[in-house]
Enzyme design. Structure first.
Site, PDB file in Angstrom:
ATOM      1  N   LYS A  16     -16.037  -7.580   4.012  1.00  0.00           N
ATOM      2  CA  LYS A  16     -15.569  -8.852   4.054  1.00  0.00           C
ATOM      3  C   LYS A  16     -15.090  -9.527   5.280  1.00  0.00           C
ATOM      4  CE  LYS A  16     -12.289  -7.085  -0.197  1.00  0.00           C
ATOM      5  NZ  LYS A  16     -11.197  -7.681  -0.348  1.00  0.00           N
ATOM      6  N   HIS A  54       0.976  -1.247   0.262  1.00  0.00           N
ATOM      7  CA  HIS A  54      -0.068   0.050  -0.142  1.00  0.00           C
ATOM      8  C   HIS A  54       0.885   1.563  -0.166  1.00  0.00           C
ATOM      9  CE1 HIS A  54      -3.188  -2.318   2.325  1.00  0.00           C
ATOM     10  NE2 HIS A  54      -3.517  -2.533   1.134  1.00  0.00           N
ATOM     11  N   SER A  80      -3.318  -7.738   2.922  1.00  0.00           N
ATOM     12  CA  SER A  80      -3.600  -7.679   4.600  1.00  0.00           C
ATOM     13  C   SER A  80      -3.761  -9.017   5.027  1.00  0.00           C
ATOM     14  CB  SER A  80      -4.771  -6.425   4.278  1.00  0.00           C
ATOM     15  OG  SER A  80      -4.032  -5.056   4.443  1.00  0.00           O
ATOM     16  N   ARG A 100      -2.190  -6.133  -8.045  1.00  0.00           N
ATOM     17  CA  ARG A 100      -0.504  -6.893  -7.723  1.00  0.00           C
ATOM     18  C   ARG A 100      -1.089  -8.283  -8.320  1.00  0.00           C
ATOM     19  NH1 ARG A 100      -2.825  -8.965  -1.564  1.00  0.00           N
ATOM     20  NH2 ARG A 100      -5.040  -8.781  -3.659  1.00  0.00           N
TER      21      ARG A 100
HETATM   22  O1  PNS Z   1      -8.936  -3.201   0.546  1.00  0.00           O
HETATM   23  P1  PNS Z   1      -9.803  -3.467  -0.073  1.00  0.00           P
HETATM   24  O2  PNS Z   1     -10.783  -3.714   0.825  1.00  0.00           O
HETATM   25  O3  PNS Z   1      -9.584  -4.114  -1.031  1.00  0.00           O
HETATM   26  O4  PNS Z   1     -11.030  -2.066  -0.302  1.00  0.00           O
HETATM   27  C1  PNS Z   1     -12.298  -2.364  -1.016  1.00  0.00           C
HETATM   28  C2  PNS Z   1     -12.860  -0.728  -1.101  1.00  0.00           C
HETATM   29  C3  PNS Z   1     -13.493  -0.467   0.609  1.00  0.00           C
HETATM   30  C4  PNS Z   1     -12.061   0.038  -1.767  1.00  0.00           C
HETATM   31  C5  PNS Z   1     -14.289  -1.286  -1.416  1.00  0.00           C
HETATM   32  O5  PNS Z   1     -14.912  -1.738  -0.543  1.00  0.00           O
HETATM   33  C6  PNS Z   1     -15.489   0.045  -1.653  1.00  0.00           C
HETATM   34  O6  PNS Z   1     -15.310   0.868  -2.439  1.00  0.00           O
HETATM   35  N1  PNS Z   1     -16.322   0.307  -0.688  1.00  0.00           N
HETATM   36  C7  PNS Z   1     -17.357   1.148  -0.662  1.00  0.00           C
HETATM   37  C8  PNS Z   1     -18.100   0.755  -1.036  1.00  0.00           C
HETATM   38  C9  PNS Z   1     -18.709   0.840  -2.767  1.00  0.00           C
HETATM   39  O7  PNS Z   1     -19.064   2.269  -2.769  1.00  0.00           O
HETATM   40  N2  PNS Z   1     -19.404  -0.208  -3.015  1.00  0.00           N
HETATM   41  C10 PNS Z   1     -19.671  -0.167  -4.660  1.00  0.00           C
HETATM   42  C11 PNS Z   1     -17.654   0.193  -5.463  1.00  0.00           C
HETATM   43  S1  PNS Z   1     -18.416  -0.537  -7.084  1.00  0.00           S
END
Ligand code: PNS
Length: 171
Positions: free
Chosen positions: A47, A23, A134, A97
């Protein structure tokens, strides 16, 4: 001029549970490309239950990016697209990645562009960190392994303080 900051503001969203060297590499490279970068920590990762509370995750990231003057740390709940528009961001940054990341990130990027009109820029992971997630860092950590190579020192300090004893294996 209306007094608003100008230039490209990039949002780098994620769970960051915890923030890894992968990150950090993405943030450093984004900070060299865009005028401002906001690391946006999602309040409730979908998740799983986070290992770290929101405040812990934000503070660890602030410490890890303290050397980058154009980077700030914030949090958001709900739709990323709404956060992006509310902050007049011009771009979303994501690290990729492996090929499987691209498959899921592509549809997310298109949905976010549809909702916010803001595009996502993908930065390929540095090969040093392409296997670091993570989730894996937490697994290694929870089983007593050494994670010093995979997280910034600021994160390592907090994780070391939190280290818990592994549960005995079930028979
Ligand atoms: O580190 P991660 O878990 O891959 O991050 C995921 C994240 C936070 C970027 C994603 O879950 C997110 O954007 N969540 C906000 C909810 C949202 O906007 N959902 C619609 C996405 S199309």
């Amino acid at each position: 001029m209306n007094g608003q900051p100008t230039g490209h503001c990039a949002i780098y969203p994620g769970s960051f549970d915890p923030f890894t060297k992968g990150h950090l590499d993405v943030v450093e490279r984004a900070a060299a490309i865009f005028d401002r970068v906001v690391v946006a920590v999602v309040v409730n990762p979908q998740k799983r239950d986070p290992l770290f509370a929101l405040g812990e995750r934000e503070q660890m990231i602030r410490d890890a990016v303290a050397h980058l003057p154009n980077v700030t740390v914030d949090h958001f709940r709900g739709l990323l697209a709404e956060y992006v528009n509310a902050h007049d961001a011009t771009v979303i940054v994501k690290g990729l990645r492996v090929v499987s990341d691209f498959e899921s990130e592509m549809s997310t990027a298109l949905m976010n562009r549809s909702l916010s009109k803001v595009d996502t820029v993908f930065l390929p992971s540095d090969p040093r960190w392409s296997f670091v997630s993570s989730t894996l860092v937490k697994e290694v950590f929870n089983l007593g392994g050494d994670i010093a190579d995979f997280v910034p020192p600021a994160v390592l300090r907090v994780m070391s303080a939190k280290r818990s004893t592994p549960r005995p294996a079930k028979r």
